[in-house]
Enzyme design. Structure first.
Site, PDB file in Angstrom:
ATOM      1  N   SER A  86     -41.123 -19.487  -8.416  1.00  0.00           N
ATOM      2  CA  SER A  86     -41.691 -20.680  -7.491  1.00  0.00           C
ATOM      3  C   SER A  86     -42.434 -19.714  -6.186  1.00  0.00           C
ATOM      4  CB  SER A  86     -40.689 -21.540  -7.095  1.00  0.00           C
ATOM      5  OG  SER A  86     -41.216 -22.365  -6.063  1.00  0.00           O
ATOM      6  N   MET A  97     -51.327 -15.557 -11.240  1.00  0.00           N
ATOM      7  CA  MET A  97     -49.702 -15.348 -10.902  1.00  0.00           C
ATOM      8  C   MET A  97     -49.520 -13.992 -11.620  1.00  0.00           C
ATOM      9  SD  MET A  97     -48.667 -18.041  -9.394  1.00  0.00           S
ATOM     10  CE  MET A  97     -46.804 -17.961  -9.901  1.00  0.00           C
ATOM     11  N   ARG A 138     -55.460 -10.836 -22.419  1.00  0.00           N
ATOM     12  CA  ARG A 138     -56.398 -11.256 -23.548  1.00  0.00           C
ATOM     13  C   ARG A 138     -57.941 -10.555 -23.397  1.00  0.00           C
ATOM     14  NH1 ARG A 138     -57.599 -17.321 -24.882  1.00  0.00           N
ATOM     15  NH2 ARG A 138     -58.398 -17.312 -22.641  1.00  0.00           N
ATOM     16  N   GLU A 148     -39.561 -31.040  -5.011  1.00  0.00           N
ATOM     17  CA  GLU A 148     -40.696 -30.832  -4.269  1.00  0.00           C
ATOM     18  C   GLU A 148     -41.471 -32.035  -4.151  1.00  0.00           C
ATOM     19  OE1 GLU A 148     -42.811 -27.199  -5.575  1.00  0.00           O
ATOM     20  OE2 GLU A 148     -44.552 -28.295  -5.290  1.00  0.00           O
ATOM     21  N   GLY A 197     -45.907 -19.953  -5.779  1.00  0.00           N
ATOM     22  CA  GLY A 197     -47.484 -19.840  -5.949  1.00  0.00           C
ATOM     23  C   GLY A 197     -47.666 -18.236  -5.759  1.00  0.00           C
ATOM     24  N   LYS A 248     -36.187 -24.618 -12.605  1.00  0.00           N
ATOM     25  CA  LYS A 248     -37.171 -24.787 -12.038  1.00  0.00           C
ATOM     26  C   LYS A 248     -38.122 -26.072 -12.079  1.00  0.00           C
ATOM     27  CE  LYS A 248     -41.432 -23.065 -10.124  1.00  0.00           C
ATOM     28  NZ  LYS A 248     -42.216 -23.783 -10.892  1.00  0.00           N
ATOM     29  N   HIS A 280     -22.132 -58.144 -26.567  1.00  0.00           N
ATOM     30  CA  HIS A 280     -22.306 -56.471 -26.654  1.00  0.00           C
ATOM     31  C   HIS A 280     -20.886 -56.358 -25.962  1.00  0.00           C
ATOM     32  CE1 HIS A 280     -26.280 -55.939 -27.619  1.00  0.00           C
ATOM     33  NE2 HIS A 280     -27.017 -56.683 -26.704  1.00  0.00           N
ATOM     34  N   HIS A 313     -36.509 -28.036  -9.271  1.00  0.00           N
ATOM     35  CA  HIS A 313     -37.022 -27.892  -8.293  1.00  0.00           C
ATOM     36  C   HIS A 313     -38.400 -28.505  -7.870  1.00  0.00           C
ATOM     37  CE1 HIS A 313     -40.154 -25.208  -6.170  1.00  0.00           C
ATOM     38  NE2 HIS A 313     -39.165 -24.763  -5.376  1.00  0.00           N
ATOM     39  N   ASN A 314     -39.179 -28.423  -8.825  1.00  0.00           N
ATOM     40  CA  ASN A 314     -40.565 -29.043  -8.654  1.00  0.00           C
ATOM     41  C   ASN A 314     -40.272 -30.710  -8.343  1.00  0.00           C
ATOM     42  OD1 ASN A 314     -41.362 -26.179  -9.441  1.00  0.00           O
ATOM     43  ND2 ASN A 314     -43.055 -27.327 -10.511  1.00  0.00           N
ATOM     44  N   LYS A 320     -49.675 -32.058 -11.946  1.00  0.00           N
ATOM     45  CA  LYS A 320     -49.758 -31.176 -13.120  1.00  0.00           C
ATOM     46  C   LYS A 320     -48.684 -31.475 -14.147  1.00  0.00           C
ATOM     47  CE  LYS A 320     -51.078 -27.066 -10.949  1.00  0.00           C
ATOM     48  NZ  LYS A 320     -51.031 -25.749 -11.153  1.00  0.00           N
TER      49      LYS A 320
HETATM   50  P1  NBP Z   1     -53.350 -19.798 -15.723  1.00  0.00           P
HETATM   51  O1  NBP Z   1     -52.364 -20.723 -16.090  1.00  0.00           O
HETATM   52  O2  NBP Z   1     -54.670 -20.355 -15.216  1.00  0.00           O
HETATM   53  O3  NBP Z   1     -53.693 -19.098 -17.030  1.00  0.00           O
HETATM   54  C1  NBP Z   1     -54.548 -18.022 -17.128  1.00  0.00           C
HETATM   55  C2  NBP Z   1     -54.199 -16.945 -18.090  1.00  0.00           C
HETATM   56  O4  NBP Z   1     -53.798 -17.133 -19.640  1.00  0.00           O
HETATM   57  C3  NBP Z   1     -55.067 -15.933 -18.375  1.00  0.00           C
HETATM   58  O5  NBP Z   1     -54.497 -14.699 -18.412  1.00  0.00           O
HETATM   59  C4  NBP Z   1     -55.630 -16.256 -19.649  1.00  0.00           C
HETATM   60  O6  NBP Z   1     -56.111 -15.199 -20.190  1.00  0.00           O
HETATM   61  C5  NBP Z   1     -54.596 -16.499 -20.241  1.00  0.00           C
HETATM   62  N1  NBP Z   1     -54.418 -17.250 -21.626  1.00  0.00           N
HETATM   63  C6  NBP Z   1     -55.065 -18.690 -21.786  1.00  0.00           C
HETATM   64 BR1  NBP Z   1     -55.653 -19.543 -20.646  1.00  0.00          BR
HETATM   65  N2  NBP Z   1     -54.926 -18.928 -23.191  1.00  0.00           N
HETATM   66  C7  NBP Z   1     -54.497 -17.823 -23.760  1.00  0.00           C
HETATM   67  C8  NBP Z   1     -54.465 -17.294 -25.152  1.00  0.00           C
HETATM   68  N3  NBP Z   1     -54.553 -18.225 -26.227  1.00  0.00           N
HETATM   69  N4  NBP Z   1     -54.012 -16.023 -25.371  1.00  0.00           N
HETATM   70  C9  NBP Z   1     -53.644 -15.127 -24.449  1.00  0.00           C
HETATM   71  N5  NBP Z   1     -53.819 -15.448 -23.171  1.00  0.00           N
HETATM   72  C10 NBP Z   1     -54.509 -16.831 -22.956  1.00  0.00           C
HETATM   73  O7  NBP Z   1     -52.917 -18.620 -14.865  1.00  0.00           O
HETATM   74  P2  NBP Z   1     -51.888 -18.752 -13.424  1.00  0.00           P
HETATM   75  O8  NBP Z   1     -52.478 -19.627 -12.543  1.00  0.00           O
HETATM   76  O9  NBP Z   1     -51.963 -17.412 -12.904  1.00  0.00           O
HETATM   77  O10 NBP Z   1     -50.485 -19.094 -14.139  1.00  0.00           O
HETATM   78  C11 NBP Z   1     -49.877 -18.367 -15.040  1.00  0.00           C
HETATM   79  C12 NBP Z   1     -48.604 -19.033 -15.076  1.00  0.00           C
HETATM   80  O11 NBP Z   1     -47.698 -19.387 -14.099  1.00  0.00           O
HETATM   81  C13 NBP Z   1     -48.596 -20.893 -15.864  1.00  0.00           C
HETATM   82  O12 NBP Z   1     -47.906 -21.170 -16.767  1.00  0.00           O
HETATM   83  C14 NBP Z   1     -48.547 -21.414 -14.424  1.00  0.00           C
HETATM   84  O13 NBP Z   1     -48.197 -22.924 -14.870  1.00  0.00           O
HETATM   85  C15 NBP Z   1     -47.262 -20.880 -13.723  1.00  0.00           C
HETATM   86  N6  NBP Z   1     -47.182 -20.962 -12.353  1.00  0.00           N
HETATM   87  C16 NBP Z   1     -48.353 -21.030 -11.627  1.00  0.00           C
HETATM   88  C17 NBP Z   1     -48.123 -21.286 -10.099  1.00  0.00           C
HETATM   89  C18 NBP Z   1     -49.543 -21.098  -9.408  1.00  0.00           C
HETATM   90  O14 NBP Z   1     -49.434 -21.461  -8.263  1.00  0.00           O
HETATM   91  N7  NBP Z   1     -50.689 -20.871  -9.904  1.00  0.00           N
HETATM   92  C19 NBP Z   1     -46.935 -21.186  -9.699  1.00  0.00           C
HETATM   93  C20 NBP Z   1     -45.773 -21.163 -10.711  1.00  0.00           C
HETATM   94  C21 NBP Z   1     -45.941 -21.057 -11.933  1.00  0.00           C
HETATM   95  P3  NBP Z   1     -57.893 -14.966 -20.105  1.00  0.00           P
HETATM   96  O15 NBP Z   1     -57.977 -14.225 -18.567  1.00  0.00           O
HETATM   97  O16 NBP Z   1     -58.202 -13.942 -21.259  1.00  0.00           O
HETATM   98  O17 NBP Z   1     -58.679 -16.153 -20.195  1.00  0.00           O
END
Ligand code: NBP
Length: 479
Positions: free
Chosen positions: A128, A13, A33, A189, A130, A182, A454, A185-186, A260
Site C-alpha cells: 500500500s 508500481m 513483458r 480506506e 501507491g 490488504k 425454524h 485495509h482498502n 476499482k
Molecule cells: P498495471 O496494473 O497498469 O499493469 C501494467 C503492467 O502489467 C505492465 O508491466 C504490463 O506489461 C504488465 N502486463 C499486463 Br497489463 N498484461 C500482462 C501479461 N499478460 N503478461 C505479462 N505482463 C503483463 O501496473 P501498476 O499500476 O504498476 O500496478 C501493478 C500492480 O500493483 C497491480 O496489481 C495493481 O493493482 C497494484 N497496485 C497498484 C497501486 C497503484 O497505486 N497504482 C497501488 C497498490 C497496488 P507491458 O508493459 O508489457 O504492458
C-alpha cells in the site's frame, strides 16, 4: 554477479519498487513483458543502484541468486497467472515467487497451493502507498510460509516505511493472509473517505462555509486525535482552486465516485464470513449511488426535502456544531475500524492464519493511505489481550463515550436537514445495536418460527423450541 532479487512488471508500481530496492543496496534484476519499460528505467535511474536489465524471462531467472526471489508486479488477475505460468517451469525447488499486485486473497490461496505442490514458495504480498509509497517506503503485508519470510522479510523490512524505527512490514500469516489484510485495509480506506466526505457535506451545508474555510477546519483537526494522511490531504484538496475557472476545485469535479473493486471484495467477503462491516458497505454503496446520474436526476425532480430553514446552523452554535461533527467523525471511524478488525479476526480463525491484529495496526502507521495517529491506539488496544470489539477497548470506549451525545446530535441534524450520512448514521446504529440490552432479533426468531418452523431458543431453559402456531392453543413443542 547474480542479482539478489528480481522484479517483473515495470509499470509505475514495479518500477518504483525496483528503484526502492536498488536504493537500499540490493541488486535488482529487471524484466517487463515489453522491454521498453526496462530500458527506460535503466536509462533514467540506472545510477541509483545495481540493476541487471533482462529481455526474456529465461535471462531474468538466470540472473538471480538462489534461492531466487522473484517479485511480480503486473496487472492483477489473468496477467498474474500468465506470468506465473511462464515463470514456474524456469524455477528450481525453494525459489520464492512474490505477487505484490492487488490480488484477491482467494486467487492467492489457489496460487500458493499450486506452487507449494511444485516445491516453490508463493508469497502474496499486499503493498500500500501507491506510486510514492512504492518508491519511498510502502506498507507491506506479506503472506506465505514462515520459511519464505526468513529470506524475504529482511529485504522487505528495509524498503518499507519506518515509524519510530519500526518497519511497516510484518509476516501476516500463511497463504492468502497478506492479501486479505490488504483488502480490508482498502475497505477501511473506503470507509475513512466516506466519513470525511460526510463531515465535509454536513459542515458545508450547515455552516454555509466555503471549501477554503473548511480546509482550515480540517487542517486544525489534523493536529488532534484525527491526525491522518487522509485528513491532511482533505485540507489540501478543499483548499485547492481550479486554475481554469477560479472556482473551488471540489466544485468543478463531477460528483460520481469511481472504484476499482477492493471495497466490493471486502464487503462480499464479510457477507460470507457473517461479519457486519456496515461502515465499509455503506461507503461502497454510497459510491455506487453517486454513479447513477440519471436516477439521481429523476429523484431530484420528484422527491421533496426538508424546508430550507431546517438546514442552517444558527450563528451562535457554529463552533459547537464543528466540534460535534469532529466527534461524530471520530466515533464513526472507530466503528469502521472495529468492524474491519472483526473481519480480519474472523478470517484468521476461518483459515487458521493466526494473524496478530495489533501488528496490523503497527504496519499501517506509515507508508499506506490510512496511516494515522489513531493506529497507535489500536496497537495498544491489542497489546495485552484481544478485546471483544475495538469499541470496548478502554481508550476507544472512553473516546466514543465522550463523543456519543455529539454523534447523536449530528445524525439527528443530518436527518432534519436532509443531508445523507449513511456512514455516520449506520455507525451509530451499529453502536446502539451492539450495546443493546435486548435486540428485536427475538421478534425475528418468532416470525421465522411462525412461517417456517425454524425454531427458537428460550431465555429460561436450554433446547430448541417450536410453537404450533396453527393450533388453537398454540402449544410449544421441543424440537
Ligand atoms: P498495471 O496494473 O497498469 O499493469 C501494467 C503492467 O502489467 C505492465 O508491466 C504490463 O506489461 C504488465 N502486463 C499486463 Br497489463 N498484461 C500482462 C501479461 N499478460 N503478461 C505479462 N505482463 C503483463 O501496473 P501498476 O499500476 O504498476 O500496478 C501493478 C500492480 O500493483 C497491480 O496489481 C495493481 O493493482 C497494484 N497496485 C497498484 C497501486 C497503484 O497505486 N497504482 C497501488 C497498490 C497496488 P507491458 O508493459 O508489457 O504492458
Amino acid at each position: 554477479d547474480l542479482a539478489q532479487i528480481g522484479v517483473s512488471g515495470l509499470a509505475v508500481m514495479g518500477r518504483n519498487l525496483a528503484r526502492n530496492l536498488a536504493r537500499n543496496g540490493f541488486s535488482v534484476a529487471l524484466h517487463n513483458r515489453t522491454s521498453a519499460k526496462t530500458k527506460s528505467l535503466v536509462a533514467e535511474h540506472g545510477d541509483e543502484g545495481t540493476f541487471v536489465p533482462t529481455e526474456t524471462l529465461e535471462e531474468f531467472v538466470a540472473a538471480l541468486e538462489r534461492p531466487r526471489r522473484v517479485v511480480i508486479m503486473v496487472k492483477a488477475g489473468a496477467p498474474t497467472d500468465a506470468v506465473i505460468d511462464e515463470l514456474v517451469p524456469l524455477l528450481d525447488e525453494g525459489d520464492i515467487v512474490i505477487d505484490c499486485g492487488n490480488a484477491h486473497y482467494a486467487d492467492t490461496r489457489r496460487r500458493e497451493a499450486d506452487l507449494r505442490e511444485r516445491g516453490l514458495h508463493f508469497v502474496g504480498a499486499g503493498v500500500s502507498g501507491g506510486e510514492e509509497g512504492a518508491l519511498l517506503g510502502p506498507s507491506i503485508m506479506p503472506g506465505g510460509s514462515k520459511e519464505s519470510y526468513a529470506t524475504l522479510g529482511p529485504m522487505f523490512e528495509k524498503i518499507a516505511a519506518q515509524v519510530d524505527g519500526t518497519p511497516c512490514c510484518v509476516h501476516v500469516g500463511p497463504d492468502g493472509a497478506g492479501h486479505f489484510v490488504k483488502m480490508v485495509h482498502n475497505g477501511i480506506e473506503y470507509a475513512d473517505m466516506q466519513l470525511i466526505a460526510e463531515a465535509y457535506d454536513l459542515l458545508r451545508d450547515g455552516l454555509g462555509a466555503t471549501p477554503a474555510e473548511l480546509a482550515e477546519i480540517f487542517a486544525e483537526w489534523n493536529s488532534g486525535d484525527l491526525s491522518s494522511f487522509l485528513i491532511e490531504i482533505t485540507a489540501e484538496v478543499l483548499g485547492h482552486t481550479d486554475a481554469a475557472t477560479g472556482s473551488p476545485f471540489v466544485d468543478v469535479v463531477v460528483d460520481e465516485a469511481e472504484q476499482k473493486g477492493t471495497g466490493r471484495w471486502t464487503v462480499q467477503t464479510a457477507l460470507d464470513l457473517g461479519v457486519p462491516v456496515t461502515g465499509i458497505a455503506e461507503a461502497t454503496f454510497a459510491r455506487a449511488l453517486s454513479a447513477h446520474p440519471d436516477q439521481r436526476a429523476a429523484a431530484r425532480a420528484a422527491l421533496p426535502g426538508p424546508s430550507e430553514a431546517a438546514q442552517k446552523v444558527p450563528a451562535e452554535e457554529r463552533d459547537a456544531f464543528v466540534d460535534d461533527v469532529r466527534k461524530a467523525l471520530y466515533a464513526s471511524k472507530v466503528v469502521a475500524y472495529a468492524q474491519g478488525y472483526d473481519q480480519m479476526a474472523a478470517a484468521s480463525t476461518e483459515y487458521g492464519w493466526d494473524i496478530d491484529l495489533g501488528a496490523m495496526a503497527t504496519i499501517w502507521r506509515g507508508g499506506c493511505i490510512i496511516r494515522a495517529r489513531f493506529l497507535d491506539r489500536i496497537k495498544d488496544a491489542y497489546a495485552t489481550e484481544r478485546p471483544a470489539s475495538l469499541l470496548v477497548a478502554p481508550y476507544f470506549r472512553d473516546a466514543v463515550a465522550d463523543g456519543q451525545q455529539a454523534w447523536r446530535r449530528v445524525v439527528a441534524h443530518a436527518a432534519r436537514a436532509g443531508i445523507p450520512t449513511p456512514g455516520f448514521s449506520s455507525a451509530l446504529a451499529y453502536y446502539d445495536a451492539l450495546r443493546a440490552d435486548r435486540l428485536p432479533a427475538a421478534l425475528i426468531q418468532g416470525l421465522r418460527d411462525y412461517f417456517g418452523a425454524h425454531t427458537y431458543r428460550r431465555t429460561d431453559r436450554d433446547g430448541s423450541f417450536h410453537t404450533l402456531w396453527a393450533t388453537p392453543d398454540r402449544s410449544e413443542v421441543e424440537a
